[in-house]
Each structure stands twice: as C-alpha cells, then as structure tokens.
Enzyme design. Sequence first.
Site, PDB file in Angstrom:
ATOM      1  N   GLY A 289      -2.720 -39.147 -18.042  1.00 22.54           N
ATOM      2  CA  GLY A 289      -4.074 -39.684 -17.880  1.00 22.54           C
ATOM      3  C   GLY A 289      -4.950 -38.736 -17.078  1.00 22.54           C
TER       4      GLY A 289
ATOM      5  NE  ARG B 189      -1.358 -44.612 -13.237  1.00 22.12           N
ATOM      6  CZ  ARG B 189      -2.249 -44.688 -12.277  1.00 22.12           C
ATOM      7  NH1 ARG B 189      -1.897 -44.430 -11.021  1.00 22.12           N
ATOM      8  NH2 ARG B 189      -3.497 -45.012 -12.546  1.00 22.12           N
TER       9      ARG B 189
ATOM     10  CD1 TRP C  97      -5.677  -7.076 -27.536  1.00 22.54           C
ATOM     11  CD2 TRP C  97      -5.950  -8.612 -25.930  1.00 22.54           C
ATOM     12  NE1 TRP C  97      -6.898  -7.659 -27.707  1.00 22.54           N
ATOM     13  CE2 TRP C  97      -7.085  -8.614 -26.736  1.00 22.54           C
ATOM     14  CE3 TRP C  97      -5.880  -9.497 -24.841  1.00 22.54           C
ATOM     15  CZ2 TRP C  97      -8.161  -9.459 -26.505  1.00 22.54           C
ATOM     16  CZ3 TRP C  97      -6.942 -10.331 -24.609  1.00 22.54           C
ATOM     17  CH2 TRP C  97      -8.067 -10.305 -25.444  1.00 22.54           C
ATOM     18  CB  ILE C  98      -0.446  -3.359 -22.982  1.00 19.30           C
ATOM     19  CG1 ILE C  98      -1.043  -2.611 -24.200  1.00 19.30           C
ATOM     20  CG2 ILE C  98       1.020  -3.006 -22.771  1.00 19.30           C
ATOM     21  CD1 ILE C  98      -0.566  -3.105 -25.558  1.00 19.30           C
TER      22      ILE C  98
ATOM     23  CD  GLU D 197       6.322 -10.845 -28.821  1.00 17.38           C
ATOM     24  OE1 GLU D 197       7.264 -10.993 -29.608  1.00 17.38           O
ATOM     25  OE2 GLU D 197       6.456 -10.590 -27.606  1.00 17.38           O
TER      26      GLU D 197
ATOM     27  CB  ALA E 212      -5.454  -1.772 -34.716  1.00 20.31           C
ATOM     28  N   GLY E 213      -5.362  -5.445 -34.333  1.00 17.70           N
ATOM     29  CA  GLY E 213      -4.503  -6.515 -33.815  1.00 17.70           C
ATOM     30  C   GLY E 213      -3.520  -6.932 -34.888  1.00 17.70           C
ATOM     31  CB  SER E 214      -3.691  -9.422 -37.633  1.00 15.77           C
ATOM     32  OG  SER E 214      -3.900 -10.521 -36.775  1.00 15.77           O
TER      33      SER E 214
ATOM     34  CD  GLU F 269      -4.722   1.655 -31.493  1.00 16.02           C
ATOM     35  OE1 GLU F 269      -5.794   1.821 -32.126  1.00 16.02           O
ATOM     36  OE2 GLU F 269      -3.808   2.485 -31.439  1.00 16.02           O
TER      37      GLU F 269
HETATM   38  C1  LIG Z   1      -1.811 -12.685 -23.321  1.00 12.82           C
HETATM   39  C2  LIG Z   1      -1.587 -11.663 -24.418  1.00 12.82           C
HETATM   40  C3  LIG Z   1      -0.551 -10.754 -24.277  1.00 12.82           C
HETATM   41  C4  LIG Z   1      -0.345  -9.779 -25.261  1.00 12.82           C
HETATM   42  N1  LIG Z   1       0.653  -8.845 -25.075  1.00 12.82           N
HETATM   43  C5  LIG Z   1       0.765  -7.824 -25.962  1.00 12.82           C
HETATM   44  C6  LIG Z   1       1.704  -6.755 -25.718  1.00 12.82           C
HETATM   45  O1  LIG Z   1       2.451  -6.756 -24.724  1.00 12.82           O
HETATM   46  N2  LIG Z   1       1.747  -5.736 -26.598  1.00 12.82           N
HETATM   47  C7  LIG Z   1       0.949  -5.682 -27.699  1.00 12.82           C
HETATM   48  O2  LIG Z   1       1.056  -4.709 -28.451  1.00 12.82           O
HETATM   49  N3  LIG Z   1       0.050  -6.682 -27.962  1.00 12.82           N
HETATM   50  C8  LIG Z   1      -0.059  -7.737 -27.122  1.00 12.82           C
HETATM   51  N4  LIG Z   1      -0.978  -8.742 -27.362  1.00 12.82           N
HETATM   52  C9  LIG Z   1      -1.840  -8.660 -28.539  1.00 12.82           C
HETATM   53  C10 LIG Z   1      -1.539  -9.706 -29.587  1.00 12.82           C
HETATM   54  O3  LIG Z   1      -0.323  -9.419 -30.239  1.00 12.82           O
HETATM   55  C11 LIG Z   1      -2.733  -9.788 -30.528  1.00 12.82           C
HETATM   56  O4  LIG Z   1      -3.766 -10.437 -29.794  1.00 12.82           O
HETATM   57  C12 LIG Z   1      -2.433 -10.533 -31.806  1.00 12.82           C
HETATM   58  O5  LIG Z   1      -1.563  -9.798 -32.605  1.00 12.82           O
HETATM   59  C13 LIG Z   1      -3.711 -10.828 -32.617  1.00 12.82           C
HETATM   60  O6  LIG Z   1      -4.512  -9.717 -32.740  1.00 12.82           O
HETATM   61  P1  LIG Z   1      -6.084  -9.851 -32.404  1.00 12.82           P
HETATM   62  O7  LIG Z   1      -6.187 -10.484 -31.070  1.00 12.82           O
HETATM   63  O8  LIG Z   1      -6.707  -8.512 -32.584  1.00 12.82           O
HETATM   64  O9  LIG Z   1      -6.634 -10.882 -33.478  1.00 12.82           O
HETATM   65  P2  LIG Z   1      -7.174 -10.526 -34.946  1.00 12.82           P
HETATM   66  O10 LIG Z   1      -6.148  -9.746 -35.676  1.00 12.82           O
HETATM   67  O11 LIG Z   1      -8.528  -9.951 -34.830  1.00 12.82           O
HETATM   68  O12 LIG Z   1      -7.257 -11.973 -35.583  1.00 12.82           O
HETATM   69  C14 LIG Z   1      -8.396 -12.838 -35.429  1.00 12.82           C
HETATM   70  C15 LIG Z   1      -8.110 -14.101 -36.235  1.00 12.82           C
HETATM   71  O13 LIG Z   1      -7.989 -13.764 -37.640  1.00 12.82           O
HETATM   72  C16 LIG Z   1      -6.755 -14.229 -38.135  1.00 12.82           C
HETATM   73  N5  LIG Z   1      -6.262 -13.298 -39.166  1.00 12.82           N
HETATM   74  C17 LIG Z   1      -6.140 -11.952 -39.074  1.00 12.82           C
HETATM   75  N6  LIG Z   1      -5.638 -11.450 -40.211  1.00 12.82           N
HETATM   76  C18 LIG Z   1      -5.425 -12.505 -41.037  1.00 12.82           C
HETATM   77  C19 LIG Z   1      -4.924 -12.647 -42.377  1.00 12.82           C
HETATM   78  N7  LIG Z   1      -4.515 -11.582 -43.078  1.00 12.82           N
HETATM   79  N8  LIG Z   1      -4.853 -13.895 -42.900  1.00 12.82           N
HETATM   80  C20 LIG Z   1      -5.272 -14.979 -42.201  1.00 12.82           C
HETATM   81  N9  LIG Z   1      -5.760 -14.911 -40.938  1.00 12.82           N
HETATM   82  C21 LIG Z   1      -5.829 -13.678 -40.368  1.00 12.82           C
HETATM   83  C22 LIG Z   1      -5.818 -14.296 -36.933  1.00 12.82           C
HETATM   84  O14 LIG Z   1      -4.746 -15.193 -37.144  1.00 12.82           O
HETATM   85  C23 LIG Z   1      -6.790 -14.767 -35.844  1.00 12.82           C
HETATM   86  O15 LIG Z   1      -6.922 -16.165 -35.917  1.00 12.82           O
HETATM   87  C24 LIG Z   1      -1.180  -9.744 -26.407  1.00 12.82           C
HETATM   88  C25 LIG Z   1      -2.189 -10.692 -26.554  1.00 12.82           C
HETATM   89  C26 LIG Z   1      -2.411 -11.643 -25.580  1.00 12.82           C
HETATM   90  C27 LIG Z   1      -3.538 -12.622 -25.751  1.00 12.82           C
END
Ligand SMILES: Cc1cc2nc3c(=O)[nH]c(=O)nc-3n(C[C@H](O)[C@H](O)[C@H](O)COP(=O)(O)OP(=O)(O)OC[C@H]3O[C@@H](n4cnc5c(N)ncnc54)[C@H](O)[C@@H]3O)c2cc1C
Length: 401
Positions: free
Chosen positions: A340, A269, A158-159, A364, A132-134, A129
């Site tokens: 290059g 080249r 991001w789906i 992922e 709600a990423g990581s 979401e």
């Molecule tokens: C092209 C693309 C396709 C995708 N496809 C899907 C999909 O099909 N289904 C789906 O559900 N999701 C999908 N995603 C989402 C993807 O899994 C998330 O973008 C990813 O998990 C990171 O979440 P975020 O972008 O919210 O980053 P955040 O969680 O906000 O992270 C921001 C930064 O903080 C760092 N960070 C966060 N927590 C910690 C910690 N505890 N310790 C150290 N560093 C931390 C991260 O590594 C990152 O560098 C997709 C993303 C992209 C870009």
Amino acid sequence: MTVDRLLPTSDGAELVKLVREIAQAELAPRAARAEEAGEFPREAFRLLGRTGVLSMPYPEQWGGLDQPYEVYLQALEEIAGAWMTVGVGVSVHVMSCHALVHSGSSEQQERFLPDMLGGDLLGGYALSEAAAGSDIASMTTRATPAGDGYLLDGAKAWISHASQADYYTTFVRTADGRRDMASCFLVPADAPGLTFGAPERKMGMTASTTGSVYLDRVEIGADRRIGPAGSGLRIALEALDSGRLGIAACATGLAQAALDCAVDYARERQQFGRAVADFQGMQFLLAEMAAAVDTARAAYLMAARKRDAGRPFGRDAAVAKLTASDAAMRVTTDAVQVLGGYGYTRDFPAERYMREAKVTQIFEGTNQIQRLVIARQLLGSRSNSDQTDSSPLGASRRNPY
Ligand SMILES: Cc1cc2nc3c(=O)[nH]c(=O)nc-3n(C[C@H](O)[C@H](O)[C@H](O)COP(=O)(O)OP(=O)(O)OC[C@H]3O[C@@H](n4cnc5c(N)ncnc54)[C@H](O)[C@@H]3O)c2cc1C
C-alpha cells in the site's frame, strides 16, 4: 525465506548455503544505505572474490571453483536477492572473463587468468556504444594496426563498472562492413589514453557505476587481442548467452526478495480487524507472484542444465532472460501494491526493488531482442526477411544480440 532448492551435488548445496549466509550477513544490511548514497561496493566484490564467488564457474586450474552453471546461478540468485547491484556486478565480472576462458590462447590464459579469477581484480565488459546498442555491428570504435599492436580510438557507452574495474574486455571494429568486423581486446584500466565519463544518473542500481569509456589512441599489444582478428562479435555473443543466464538469475533473486517482503508485510498488516493476508484477494495476488518467481527460476535452471550438459542453450537463455526479467518487473510492482502507501516510500525496500527490476528488461539485449532471438531460432532465416541483411552472424543469429 529460504528457497527449497534442488542442487546437483552436496558440495553445490553447501556452497549455495554459504553464499546465502554471506549475502544475508554482509550484503543485505548495507544495500539500502549504499544505494541511497550511490556508493560503489568495491569492498563487497573483494569479499566475494576472496571466497571464490567471482570465479565460481571457471576451472580450478586458474583459480576458479569449477562449479556447474546450475550451482553458480543459484548462488548468484542469493546474492542479487540480498543486493542487486552486487549480483549484477558478479555476473558482469564473470562475463568479462568469458572471452579469455573460452577463446584465449593458453599463453594468454596462463598470463592473465589467475589474476582475473583470483578475486582481487574486477572486470568490465565493453560492447555497447551511444549509437550502437541493439545493433552492435554498427559500432564505430576502432583498432588500427600500429607497430606490434593496435591503437584503439572511440567511445564505449553504458559500461557497468566504468572507472571502477581493473580491466575491460573490449570489442572494437577492425574491419569495415558488418561481417567479421570486430575483434576482442583485454584493455587494462591504467592504459594511457583510457578515460571515463561521469556516471549515468540512473533510476535504480544507483550504487553500480555505469558510464562511458573513452579510448584516445590507446596502445594495445597484439598479445592482448583475444581470438583471431574478426572473431570479436562471435566472442561477444557467446559471452552474452551465458551473461543472460546471470541476469535471469539476478532478476529471479530480486523477485524472490520482493515476494518475501510482501508476504511478511501482508502477515503483519492489520485492516478490518485482521491481517491483510487473510483476504482472498491478497492471497491470490501473492500466489501469482510466487508462481512467477518459480517459473523464472525453472526457466534459468533449464537453460543452465543444457549449458552444463554441453548442449546448445542460446534460445533457452533468451527465454530465461525474458521470463525472469518480466517476472521481476511484475512481482516487484505487485509487492509495492501489497505494501500500500508504505510500498511507495523509501522506508521499505519494495520501491527500490521495483526500480532495480526495470533495467533487467533492458540490458544484455532488450526483451524485444530476446524475442527476436527466440523467433529466429523457431523460424530460421524465414523470420529475417523483414530485417537488415548485413549482419555478421549468419541467418540464425542475424540480429547481433
Ligand atoms: C544500467 C545499464 C548497464 C549496462 N551495462 C552494460 C555493460 O556493462 N556493457 C555493455 O556493453 N552495455 C551495457 N549496457 C547497455 C545495454 O546493453 C543497452 O542499453 C541495450 O543493449 C539496449 O541498447 P540501447 O540502449 O542503445 O537501445 P536501442 O538499441 O536504441 O533500443 C531502443 C528501443 O528499440 C528497441 N529495438 C531496437 N532494435 C529493435 C528491433 N530490431 N526490433 C524491435 N525492437 C527493437 C529496443 O528493444 C528498445 O526498446 C547497459 C545498460 C544499462 C541501462
């Protein structure tokens, strides 16, 4: 360049060879133009579906090819090497089927799997979401009991395949807190109340549609909930362990393609009256690129063999994803260097490979999260002392990813 592969059976070897031929004949020639135009390759998925590639690791009983991961991943590597968007798309589809194959009831499996694995349908996996990423346990999209089923409300972000898929394996909150808080639902794309945001404007993989999935009072029968209420995060994470192997294989295929491109160019080249491949400085660079590709392949194959043997492989999957995606980033960047100035243009695929590699370090589970998974397996609960302690996953998997 054909990779010298080791496969466990002659059937597996034939299959990977066939997939390579299809990928080189049907996918590679179309990739650059479709990426430039941002055209989703639905036809390519239909073609791969008809040949069984979309269901390669799943049981024959439901239309799969019943291949070990060791074979499936090497076929996937060949697809990603020809066209990264399609390789990642196959991996996402396979992950979208994982919940039903491993946690569905036999009634659900008989009802849904033949279509999902038959090759005509394409799936999406909806976990992330916007906020709600990581930290997926902070998701707010919710399912509320209503009549015989549920009403789903919220937004997934991001789906991959948003608006292109035929169904979405969707994880939503069914309880407060961070423990046993999510459930998994199989949501058809035509469910009333399901809509999609505009596709994200991405750095690479521009032919792959990535976007938000909005759920506005989407009615879902209880017969579409996969596994018990509250088991959603476990189901999501199990799928991700396998999904990460798919990403590792795709990253390896992309790195191999970049290496092949660099080797071909360096042979052709001419500078200072000879091929640039004759300079030792160039040879060392190419040799390091080759070593990185081989290491990436070895890492995902080790994890795959453990998975095929029924052994725990979560840490190995995290190592493979980390190793292969970092290798892809480095090798594709070096490939641009080998070419290059031409490497910096769109006349050669090296710059596209480099743009495509970046996302393998992000989706992922970012590579920071892979390091957390590995460290926690090494150190157990000790390594969690500095982390939030309300994860639904227990000490060994405290961070959801
Ligand atoms: C092209 C693309 C396709 C995708 N496809 C899907 C999909 O099909 N289904 C789906 O559900 N999701 C999908 N995603 C989402 C993807 O899994 C998330 O973008 C990813 O998990 C990171 O979440 P975020 O972008 O919210 O980053 P955040 O969680 O906000 O992270 C921001 C930064 O903080 C760092 N960070 C966060 N927590 C910690 C910690 N505890 N310790 C150290 N560093 C931390 C991260 O590594 C990152 O560098 C997709 C993303 C992209 C870009």
